[in-house]
Design an enzyme around this catalytic site. Structure first.
Site, short mmCIF file in Angstrom:
data_model
loop_
_atom_site.label_atom_id
_atom_site.label_comp_id
_atom_site.label_asym_id
_atom_site.label_seq_id
_atom_site.Cartn_x
_atom_site.Cartn_y
_atom_site.Cartn_z
CB SER A 54 -25.44 -6.78 6.58
OG SER A 54 -25.22 -6.75 5.31
N GLY B 79 -32.07 -5.10 6.70
CA GLY B 79 -31.94 -3.88 7.35
C GLY B 79 -31.71 -2.56 6.35
CE LYS C 136 -25.28 -5.31 1.82
NZ LYS C 136 -26.75 -5.65 1.23
#
Length: 363
Positions: A123, A278, A151
């Site tokens: 990520s 996570g 993101k």
């Protein structure tokens, strides 16, 4: 614990993490849990401070007053307290670790896992520039990671996806909005379809199923729900409403391993794939994520990355590593399979409370 590289979402930027650990001494073994709550109530209502309070005032006494026989028993011992799922998970997961050690079996087998190797993704947070993000993507692909998640938020979405796809048209790519959009943005979100994304994670409100279902009808890309899934009941509701085609399971968000397995099972019965999300965990929480990811319906690469992506020195040994093929091999050691570096934890600890000489809570 300072992060190697800042991590930015639509909530803001994180440069270091306060970590709350639970150390449980039970029947001659020492087990560990981690509360994944953040410093601020942005991702959820919980914070490090609320968790600290509710653990030592309510949850730990309730746990120690009960007869602890297994990890699956813990939710019933803590059910009097409403909410506070991340705090509950820290205690419950430590009990699962202890149970696995006492029974001399790997934690992942005790949970019902079947995978001997798990696929890993990364990520990537919002960066200072698109060029900086592309450099990060290149670095992680070179390390072997099988899925890239970026993101996104209004103003940091279409041009970012386009830049990545122009350079890597075939990689497995997804995005995570952390509730940065509303249904009024539907026409804009429809443009995400042209980038062949694996999923759009939690584009709308954190507590919503209804409007996500309305949006999913307008999109070709599957919606993945994260913040909205608190337990197996919410997973069932979201699936039946058509709110999502994928579910992210975070063991802290749903309150511990027992509920995480229940969410997994609901999704599996309905042919909805899941993956493990996570929360910038230390090696304690990350080892729990590794164990959970061995369950059979975790068919998509999760955010179970190597320790070195986040920490200069992690608090477990061996450090969690990812192969050049983007996988983690699962060991056969009893319990979590990773030893806590207690000397390092002691050096980093700034506050500690021991409850009835049986459990210690550290920040």
């Amino acid at each position: 614990m300072p992060l190697v590289h800042f991590f930015e979402t639509s909530f803001g930027r994180t440069t270091d993490r306060r970590v709350l650990l639970v150390e449980l001494q039970l029947d001659g073994v020492t087990a560990w849990g981690e509360c994944v709550a953040g410093e601020h109530p942005y991702y959820s209502e919980e914070t490090i401070e609320t968790a600290w309070y509710v653990i030592h005032e309510e949850l730990a006494p309730a746990l120690l007053d009960g007869s602890i026989e297994s990890g699956r028993q813990v939710p019933s011992l803590l059910q009097r307290v409403r909410g506070h799922r991340m705090a509950k998970a820290a205690l419950e997961n430590a009990v699962w670790d202890a149970e696995a050690q006492i029974k001399k079996v790997p934690l992942w087998k005790l949970l019902g896992g079947t995978r001997k190797e798990i696929a890993c993704g990364v990520s990537l947070g919002i960066q200072d520039s698109p060029e900086q993000l592309l450099d990060q993507v290149e670095l992680e692909l070179a390390a072997g990671y099988q899925r890239i998640k970026v993101k996104c938020k209004p103003g940091w979405d279409l041009q970012i996806f386009e830049g990545i796809r122009n350079r890597w048209p075939e990689i497995l790519l997804s995005c995570d909005a952390n509730s940065a959009y509303t249904l009024a943005d539907a026409e804009h979100l429809k443009q995400f379809d042209r980038f062949n994304l694996l999923m759009i994670e939690q584009p709308l409100w954190n507590d919503d199923f209804y409007f996500h279902a309305a949006l999913q009808k307008q999109l070709k890309t599957r919606i993945c729900l994260d913040e909205a899934i608190h337990h197996a009941r919410s997973a069932q509701a979201a699936i039946e409403l058509g709110s999502c085609g994928i579910i992210n399971i975070k063991v802290g968000r749903v309150g511990g391993f027992s509920e995480a397995v229940a969410v997994h099972d609901v999704a599996q019965r309905n042919n909805i794939p899941v993956w493990c999300g996570g929360m910038l965990e230390s090696g304690i929480g990350r080892s729990h994520n590794v164990a959970l990811s061995t369950l059979p319906n975790f068919s998509l690469p999760g955010d179970v990355s190597a320790s070195k992506r986040y920490w200069k020195e992690d608090i477990v040994e061996p450090e969690i590593t990812v192969s050049r093929n983007g996988t983690i091999r699962i060991g056969e050691e009893p319990g979590r399979g990773y030893r806590a570096k207690t000397d390092l934890i002691d050096r980093l600890t700034v506050r500690k409370k021991t409850i009835r000489q049986a459990a210690a809570v550290r920040v």
